[in-house]
Design a protein around this motif. Sequence first.
Motif, PDB file in Angstrom:
ATOM      1  N   ASP A  33     -48.788 -41.639 -35.979  1.00 36.69           N
ATOM      2  CA  ASP A  33     -48.251 -40.599 -36.859  1.00 36.69           C
ATOM      3  C   ASP A  33     -48.703 -39.277 -36.090  1.00 36.69           C
ATOM      4  O   ASP A  33     -48.499 -38.428 -37.171  1.00 36.69           O
ATOM      5  N   TYR A  34     -48.961 -39.109 -35.027  1.00 36.76           N
ATOM      6  CA  TYR A  34     -49.401 -37.886 -34.313  1.00 36.76           C
ATOM      7  C   TYR A  34     -48.827 -37.926 -33.147  1.00 36.76           C
ATOM      8  O   TYR A  34     -48.090 -38.980 -32.705  1.00 36.76           O
ATOM      9  N   PRO A 127     -53.412 -19.136 -26.832  1.00 42.25           N
ATOM     10  CA  PRO A 127     -54.470 -19.901 -27.286  1.00 42.25           C
ATOM     11  C   PRO A 127     -54.135 -20.695 -28.648  1.00 42.25           C
ATOM     12  O   PRO A 127     -54.491 -21.578 -29.060  1.00 42.25           O
ATOM     13  N   ALA A 128     -53.477 -19.808 -29.420  1.00 43.49           N
ATOM     14  CA  ALA A 128     -52.944 -20.587 -30.622  1.00 43.49           C
ATOM     15  C   ALA A 128     -51.987 -21.747 -30.272  1.00 43.49           C
ATOM     16  O   ALA A 128     -52.105 -22.712 -31.295  1.00 43.49           O
ATOM     17  N   GLU A 129     -51.134 -21.538 -29.742  1.00 46.88           N
ATOM     18  CA  GLU A 129     -50.290 -22.505 -29.191  1.00 46.88           C
ATOM     19  C   GLU A 129     -50.893 -23.862 -28.735  1.00 46.88           C
ATOM     20  O   GLU A 129     -50.378 -24.926 -28.913  1.00 46.88           O
ATOM     21  N   ILE A 130     -51.796 -23.492 -27.793  1.00 47.89           N
ATOM     22  CA  ILE A 130     -52.564 -24.665 -27.144  1.00 47.89           C
ATOM     23  C   ILE A 130     -53.480 -25.328 -28.207  1.00 47.89           C
ATOM     24  O   ILE A 130     -53.598 -26.687 -28.441  1.00 47.89           O
ATOM     25  N   ALA A 131     -53.963 -24.490 -29.166  1.00 46.15           N
ATOM     26  CA  ALA A 131     -54.733 -25.126 -30.190  1.00 46.15           C
ATOM     27  C   ALA A 131     -54.026 -25.977 -31.134  1.00 46.15           C
ATOM     28  O   ALA A 131     -54.515 -27.116 -31.383  1.00 46.15           O
ATOM     29  N   GLN A 132     -52.794 -25.636 -31.545  1.00 47.23           N
ATOM     30  CA  GLN A 132     -51.786 -26.489 -32.248  1.00 47.23           C
ATOM     31  C   GLN A 132     -51.284 -27.440 -31.628  1.00 47.23           C
ATOM     32  O   GLN A 132     -51.383 -28.682 -32.200  1.00 47.23           O
ATOM     33  N   THR A 133     -50.987 -27.553 -30.296  1.00 48.97           N
ATOM     34  CA  THR A 133     -50.463 -28.770 -29.378  1.00 48.97           C
ATOM     35  C   THR A 133     -51.934 -29.854 -29.523  1.00 48.97           C
ATOM     36  O   THR A 133     -51.627 -30.847 -29.500  1.00 48.97           O
ATOM     37  N   ALA A 134     -53.087 -29.216 -29.084  1.00 46.27           N
ATOM     38  CA  ALA A 134     -54.254 -30.186 -29.165  1.00 46.27           C
ATOM     39  C   ALA A 134     -54.487 -30.816 -30.387  1.00 46.27           C
ATOM     40  O   ALA A 134     -54.699 -32.000 -30.419  1.00 46.27           O
ATOM     41  N   GLU A 136     -52.248 -31.437 -32.543  1.00 43.13           N
ATOM     42  CA  GLU A 136     -50.911 -32.512 -32.582  1.00 43.13           C
ATOM     43  C   GLU A 136     -51.374 -33.766 -32.291  1.00 43.13           C
ATOM     44  O   GLU A 136     -50.964 -34.685 -32.571  1.00 43.13           O
ATOM     45  N   PHE A 137     -51.743 -33.665 -30.935  1.00 42.73           N
ATOM     46  CA  PHE A 137     -52.470 -34.673 -30.013  1.00 42.73           C
ATOM     47  C   PHE A 137     -53.749 -35.284 -30.243  1.00 42.73           C
ATOM     48  O   PHE A 137     -54.361 -36.291 -29.598  1.00 42.73           O
ATOM     49  N   VAL A 169     -43.965 -41.926 -28.282  1.00 44.14           N
ATOM     50  CA  VAL A 169     -45.429 -41.918 -27.726  1.00 44.14           C
ATOM     51  C   VAL A 169     -45.490 -43.820 -27.726  1.00 44.14           C
ATOM     52  O   VAL A 169     -45.325 -44.334 -28.841  1.00 44.14           O
ATOM     53  N   ARG A 170     -46.281 -44.161 -26.567  1.00 43.25           N
ATOM     54  CA  ARG A 170     -46.465 -45.577 -26.599  1.00 43.25           C
ATOM     55  C   ARG A 170     -47.612 -45.771 -25.893  1.00 43.25           C
ATOM     56  O   ARG A 170     -48.359 -46.911 -26.523  1.00 43.25           O
TER      57      ARG A 170
END
Length: 191
Positions: A33-34, A127-134, A136-137, A169-170
């Motif tokens: 679920d991420y 930096p905020a977009e990278i933090a959000q992406t990290a 999420e993953f 995602v697999r």
Amino acid sequence: MKKLLAVLFLLATLVACSEKRASFVNTDITGIDYAKGFSLKDHNGKPVTLESYKGKVVVMFFGFTQCPDVCPTTMAEMAAVMKELGPQAKDVQVLFVTLDPERDTPELLKQYVPAFDPGFLGLYGTPAEIAQTAKEFKVFYKKVPGKDPAQYSIDHTAGSYVFDKQGRVRLFLRHAQGAQPVVHDLKQLLS
């Protein structure tokens, strides 16, 4: 009614037995679920999302260009995977997401990432977009101070995510396992 249920059970069993189940070497994370998506820019400045690569198998790795070991090893391994895939490599997109947006400029990513394979793309954001992406993953990363403020390193998750051609995602690929297990798994997603 019992006869109908028995027939339906038999049909369901036959369908389940006839479906081809992939047997992956790496960790099958289908259905988590991420790791649902991202919104960043590629090293050419083009805004991209996971949907930008639909129709391709996507391998997504988080790192930084000044990484002394894990990142260049992973990128070199993925370059070897692409060579072994031969003509099928055209249906695979490798993405390198920087965890160091302060130092990893688009220009630096444009030099570093395609040096491993011309088709590889570096992704960046604020930096905020990278933090959000990290987040999420569920990618761990932490700045580790060096001798002076500009000489820091970054501890980070060393594996890669793999998405199928539909953008689901697999897999989670382990670091430094060699090309063969990755080739095995990607070929199943490419077929």
